[in-house]
Motif scaffolding. Structure first.
Motif: not given
Length: 319
Positions: A8-16, A39-43, A296-303
């Motif tokens: 790939p020429a490049g990659v895009t990642v979404r992270v909360p 206690v971490f909580h991803a949103v 916003t809401v949580g929890p959500v997935m990481g990167a």
């Protein structure tokens, strides 16, 4: 379809971003850090980080918050890419673009999130195929919050926060976040203020709350709200007194719980539903203090890899 012959020429990642449902600060260690139980909580407020092959290393940020993010070697995403390249003897520079939506210096680990995203993106771009466990060893050296943003969800952090154990939970929580338009708080300054306020008081070893962990199993909103805790909150209020007015406004409007996230100054309000989140957002906007208010809401997935590069700009959103 990308093949080994056509990398790939490049990659895009979404992270909360993250909030801390609980942050118990223990004694200061010999290395200058504090022993933590958190206690971490991803949103669902996300940055998007794109890495592309380039002639030289670089980083730039787009979006309304771009001016507050460094574009030099101190940028944590660029440091993450360098660290992964050094660990695996990769000699291929990348150009990094960050679409910044997570508040800067807001206690939501925006810089750490970008570092986690850069690790995942570079791993995919360079075809390393590393399991997340291998990325964690690089992440932990970059910052205490970076390992959690690789996984997301809800987790207990110990040590400096880098040692993780997942929290079993079902369902989701609804939040309204208030963040300052103009200023953030330095994590180091908030910890220093917390130490000053404690003075000579005895500090015990930190442990997470059993009541909070039980409440999270069923996402009992009222029970979770009653357990929200941050040992840095008083220090954040000392450095940014307007946060007390924000918290008071939210409580008067009716919330299940309120807490400063991490080192602040983002304030997280827990509410019972999406309708309650909308009502609170309108009420806070009407009453002030003025700030950036988001639901916003949580929890959500990481990167997570979400695709190849897309055109960047202040309105870039994916998914």
């Amino acid at each position: 379809m990308t093949t080994a012959a056509q990398p790939p020429a490049g990659v895009t990642v979404r992270v909360p971003g993250k909030i801390n449902l609980e942050l118990v600060v223990g004694p200061r260690r010999d290395d200058g850090y504090h022993e933590l139980a958190t206690v971490f909580h991803a949103v669902s407020i996300h940055d998007h980080v794109t890495v592309v092959r380039a002639e030289e290393w670089s980083v730039r940020t787009t979006g309304d918050l771009a001016a507050r993010v460094p574009d030099d070697e101190s940028n944590l995403a660029l440091r993450a890419a360098h660290a992964l390249a050094e660990r695996h003897a990769v000699e291929e520079p990348v150009a990094i673009t960050i679409d910044k939506q997570i508040p800067v210096a807001g206690g939501m680990a925006g810089g750490s999130a970008d570092a986690a995203a850069a690790l995942v993106a570079c791993d995919a771009l360079w075809g390393l195929g590393l399991p997340r466990e291998d990325l964690v060893s690089v992440a932990a050296a970059l910052g205490s919050d970076v390992p959690f943003l690789l996984y997301g969800g809800t987790a207990v952090g110990s040590g400096r926060g880098e040692r993780l154990a997942p929290v079993l939970s079902r369902g989701e929580l609804h939040w309204v976040l208030w963040a300052s338009h103009d200023s953030g708080l330095s994590t180091a300054a908030v910890y220093a203020e917390a130490d000053r306020l404690r003075g000579e008081a005895t500090v015990t070893e930190p442990e997470p709350s059993d009541d909070l962990l039980v409440a999270l199993r069923t996402m009992d909103t009222a029970a979770v709200g009653a357990c929200l805790r941050n040992d840095l909150q008083q220090a954040a209020l000392s450095l940014a007194p307007e946060l007390a007015d924000v918290i008071e406004a939210g409580r008067e409007l009716g919330v299940e719980g309120a807490v400063v996230s991490g080192s602040g100054p983002t304030v997280a309000f827990l509410v019972a539903s999406s309708a309650a989140a909308l009502d609170l957002s309108v009420g806070l906007a009407a009453r002030g203090p003025e700030g950036d208010i988001r639901r916003t809401v949580g929890p959500v997935m990481g990167a997570q890899v979400v695709g190849p590069p897309v055109p960047s700009g202040p309105t870039l959103h994916i998914g």
